[in-house]
Design a protein around this motif. Structure first.
Motif, PDB file in Angstrom:
ATOM      1  N   ASP A 126       0.960  -1.203   0.049  1.00  0.00           N
ATOM      2  CA  ASP A 126      -0.050   0.078  -0.022  1.00  0.00           C
ATOM      3  C   ASP A 126       0.827   1.401   0.072  1.00  0.00           C
ATOM      4  OD1 ASP A 126      -2.223  -1.492   0.121  1.00  0.00           O
ATOM      5  OD2 ASP A 126      -2.231  -1.696   2.398  1.00  0.00           O
ATOM      6  N   GLU A 128       0.472   3.773   1.971  1.00  0.00           N
ATOM      7  CA  GLU A 128       1.062   4.060   3.270  1.00  0.00           C
ATOM      8  C   GLU A 128       2.035   3.241   3.784  1.00  0.00           C
ATOM      9  OE1 GLU A 128      -2.616   2.893   2.990  1.00  0.00           O
ATOM     10  OE2 GLU A 128      -2.694   5.024   1.885  1.00  0.00           O
ATOM     11  N   GLY A 232     -14.715   9.248   3.701  1.00  0.00           N
ATOM     12  CA  GLY A 232     -14.323  10.449   3.105  1.00  0.00           C
ATOM     13  C   GLY A 232     -14.310  10.652   1.521  1.00  0.00           C
ATOM     14  N   PRO A 234     -12.142  12.453  -1.894  1.00  0.00           N
ATOM     15  CA  PRO A 234     -10.765  12.603  -2.276  1.00  0.00           C
ATOM     16  C   PRO A 234     -10.298  13.871  -1.397  1.00  0.00           C
ATOM     17  CG  PRO A 234     -12.527  12.631  -4.229  1.00  0.00           C
ATOM     18  CD  PRO A 234     -13.197  12.571  -3.105  1.00  0.00           C
ATOM     19  N   GLY A 362      -6.954   4.871   8.023  1.00  0.00           N
ATOM     20  CA  GLY A 362      -6.151   5.846   7.093  1.00  0.00           C
ATOM     21  C   GLY A 362      -5.715   5.558   5.789  1.00  0.00           C
ATOM     22  N   VAL A 363      -6.326   5.982   4.694  1.00  0.00           N
ATOM     23  CA  VAL A 363      -5.814   5.536   3.272  1.00  0.00           C
ATOM     24  C   VAL A 363      -5.518   6.893   2.548  1.00  0.00           C
ATOM     25  CG1 VAL A 363      -6.767   4.671   1.033  1.00  0.00           C
ATOM     26  CG2 VAL A 363      -7.368   3.558   3.285  1.00  0.00           C
ATOM     27  N   SER A 364      -4.300   6.781   1.951  1.00  0.00           N
ATOM     28  CA  SER A 364      -3.818   8.060   1.389  1.00  0.00           C
ATOM     29  C   SER A 364      -4.758   8.537   0.129  1.00  0.00           C
ATOM     30  CB  SER A 364      -2.328   7.625   0.388  1.00  0.00           C
ATOM     31  OG  SER A 364      -1.539   7.212   1.530  1.00  0.00           O
ATOM     32  N   GLY A 365      -4.831   9.854   0.066  1.00  0.00           N
ATOM     33  CA  GLY A 365      -5.491  10.280  -1.024  1.00  0.00           C
ATOM     34  C   GLY A 365      -7.269  10.481  -0.831  1.00  0.00           C
ATOM     35  N   VAL A 366      -7.690  10.089   0.285  1.00  0.00           N
ATOM     36  CA  VAL A 366      -8.957   9.848   0.981  1.00  0.00           C
ATOM     37  C   VAL A 366      -9.147  10.717   2.123  1.00  0.00           C
ATOM     38  CG1 VAL A 366     -11.192   8.735   1.404  1.00  0.00           C
ATOM     39  CG2 VAL A 366      -9.513   7.874  -0.266  1.00  0.00           C
ATOM     40  N   GLY A 368     -10.426  10.548   5.070  1.00  0.00           N
ATOM     41  CA  GLY A 368     -10.859   9.833   6.051  1.00  0.00           C
ATOM     42  C   GLY A 368     -11.690   8.443   5.621  1.00  0.00           C
ATOM     43  N   ASN A 369     -11.143   7.240   6.129  1.00  0.00           N
ATOM     44  CA  ASN A 369     -11.597   6.138   5.607  1.00  0.00           C
ATOM     45  C   ASN A 369     -13.172   5.866   5.836  1.00  0.00           C
ATOM     46  OD1 ASN A 369     -11.503   3.523   4.674  1.00  0.00           O
ATOM     47  ND2 ASN A 369     -10.687   2.575   6.191  1.00  0.00           N
TER      48      ASN A 369
END
Lengths: 381, 381
Positions: A126, A128, A232, A234, A362-366, A368-369
């Motif tokens: 991933d 992250e 979340g 983008p 936590g997911v990059s680019g979003v 808030g998951n």
């Protein structure tokens, strides 16, 4: 259709690798069922079970429920990172509101100490994982940003840990508790600058359960006034807000509109203090403190027990512990006990409305998951 | 309220450790969205996403959906062992039937080859782990029981594998396919007596997606007539039925009552042939064969393509593959293609009604962990 919390229970929280996940669950489910039976005289049949669990083995819920002969029911196990427990509760509540079910058991369950010997590291595949963005790093960047902007001080961050560890001294189910000084918190081992060890929630094992019912069984029952779940959009890196802030704000607004309440109506809140900075950004995003004031509120005692708006009276994730799937349901159980006046030494006097907020992953680019906000009230609120 | 399948797609199935879970999902979601858009002219906004995944990392669904900018929606990831995908679909369909949502994406996703190098072994802390009851052993005991009772022969068991591998020769997404003889199947490596290697579903990586809609966008759309999800009651070891049989039968009855259909109305079925014996017990439990006749049906070609009631035209779990959380959604996609007449060389001529059945997990003492049965029909059925 109304939704009432007619039973609540939790296990002890802590590192309990000697117990199986099912054994952890039995304590919580047993207490919730006994609580439900004490209210209504009899234990009604359940229509379904919703479970929050992140790392549980397949069948973990069935193994746990079998101990209470809760078989033959639909079981839906929801994974939504740290918001798994409250996501399961939200799905269960929606099923009752829409007339699908009358009585639903919600179980949050996680055993982490047997899986993780250190911090949870994202998969190397991933974004992250490749960039070292484990959760402490993500929250550390939030803290750095707010420190840079002068929106919080290091001492205010530390005061969240002092407060929540002190709250947990009144909670004998908590993983950690104690009387710390701001200096001790700031002087503990650095995990991800500026977040020190005492500012990070621990690896925990635990379970929590609540019974949701379409009809109230007792005057003591607490009503789940509203809940909302969102993920979340983008992430705009030019945003003036830190990661997740907008999502929490949006989700809270949705829940409050449904309940017909505002931030001023809230008497206590259990929020996602996975790290000290999390409690502060969340307190502001929820509208429980004006912008730039959450740190001051924590430092001055306004969000402590005895203050105007106690936040995390249970000790929160920082001190009660953070077994991911169990956390949200444990937050709900705490609010139920508070609104019933059964919280003992950590009771918020005269509490009428309580709020629960959980942020998942936590997911990059979003931005808030996953976020869930729920509002609870004493009957008649 | 009606529920229509307005889009379907899957990845290739097989060992694809070079792909990330998100990349696997993108193929399936991309195909489903393009399919949905081709039907309605435009792609409608989605209200929510339901995901089936057993071993996915937290946030796996968000990572996958981000590739399609499907952010800002509630995401509910359901774990229900092998029935995770169909459980997610059932929850999504119920949400549409109750007016909660209009357009929902259902995604099944599993990458197993990076996690398991051999068969999936239950935790040593579980009863199944302590007693060696991995899934092949559990199904092997079923097979032994039916062999002992004379309800099936070894050659009939093997004929299920011959049939499904032959079916998969017409499915270029399948993991395995080929023209085998009964002797070759019986002579392959013994996994758990009497089940040989070619009688066991493989470790697979794959994804599948369907779009569920409250309104039909095109005359080609298939209707999800009904679905039911149940979990087993306490297992009575004196039962004349093998493990899970009663649960499948009960769940099928519930789905058929809801749809107003009976077994005779079913033109094709995709069922849970995780092992050859599974297809046979399931065929009888569903009422698609009289007791004691499922083996004969498989051997005689009645359940093969060209027969009266083709079972697992896709190749089933045995040959298409069995990426746990993706399996149920892939079954649904196959039925959709069949009812639209788009199944190419494996088309069941004139199919009007299709059935999907998925069985999830094995837990000692319970008669089946989770079962989902769904009935699909051409519009106007």
């Amino acid at each position: 259709m109304s939704v009432f919390i007619t039973g609540a229970g939790t296990s002890h929280f802590g590192k309990q690798s000697h117990l199986s996940p099912a054994e952890l669950a039995w304590t919580a489910v047993g207490e919730a069922l006994a609580d439900r039976a004490s209210a209504g005289g009899v234990l009604p049949p359940f229509d379904a079970v919703y479970v929050g669990s992140v790392f549980g083995e397949p069948g973990v819920a069935m193994r746990a429920l079998q101990g209470y002969a809760l078989t033959g029911l639909p079981i839906i196990t929801v994974e939504n990172a740290c918001a798994s427990g409250t996501s399961a509760m939200h799905e269960a509540a929606t099923a009752i509101r829409q007339g699908r079910y009358q009585e639903v058991l919600v179980l949050g369950l996680e055993q982490m100490s047997t899986l993780f010997k250190g911090p949870i590291i994202p998969q190397q595949s991933d974004t992250e994982g490749r960039t070292g963005l484990a959760m402490p790093s993500l929250y550390a960047m939030e803290a750095s940003r707010w420190l840079h902007e002068g929106r919080v001080t290091p001492e205010q961050l530390a005061s969240v840990s002092v407060k929540n560890h002190r709250h947990a001294m009144h909670n004998d189910r908590a993983q950690y508790s104690g009387e710390y000084t701001v200096e001790q918190v700031l002087g503990s081992v650095m995990i991800s600058d500026p977040l020190t060890l005492l500012q990070c929630s621990p690896i925990s094992d635990g379970a929590a359960a609540v019974v949701l019912s379409a009809t109230s069984a007792s005057p003591r029952d607490v009503e789940l006034l509203a809940s909302a779940q969102q993920a979340g959009g983008p992430w705009d890196h030019r945003s003036p807000d830190v990661w997740g802030y907008q999502l929490i704000s949006d989700t809270a607004l949705a829940a409050m509109e449904l309940a017909g309440l505002g931030p001023d109506d809230v008497d206590l809140a259990e929020v996602h203090d996975a790290f000290t900075i999390g409690e502060l950004t969340t307190t502001e995003a929820l509208g429980l403190a004006p912008q730039g004031m959450a740190g001051h509120y924590a430092e001055s005692g306004r969000t402590a027990l005895g203050g105007q708006l106690p936040v995390n009276p249970s000790g929160g994730l920082l001190s009660r512990g953070h077994p991911l799937g169990a956390t949200g349901v444990a937050q709900a159980a705490e609010v139920v006990w508070q609104l019933r006046g059964e919280a003992g030494g950590r009771q918020v006097d005269g509490a009428q409305v309580g709020l629960v907020e959980t942020m998942g992953g936590g997911v990059s680019g979003v931005d808030g998951n996953a976020c869930v906000v729920a509002l609870f009230g004493r009957r008649g609120i």
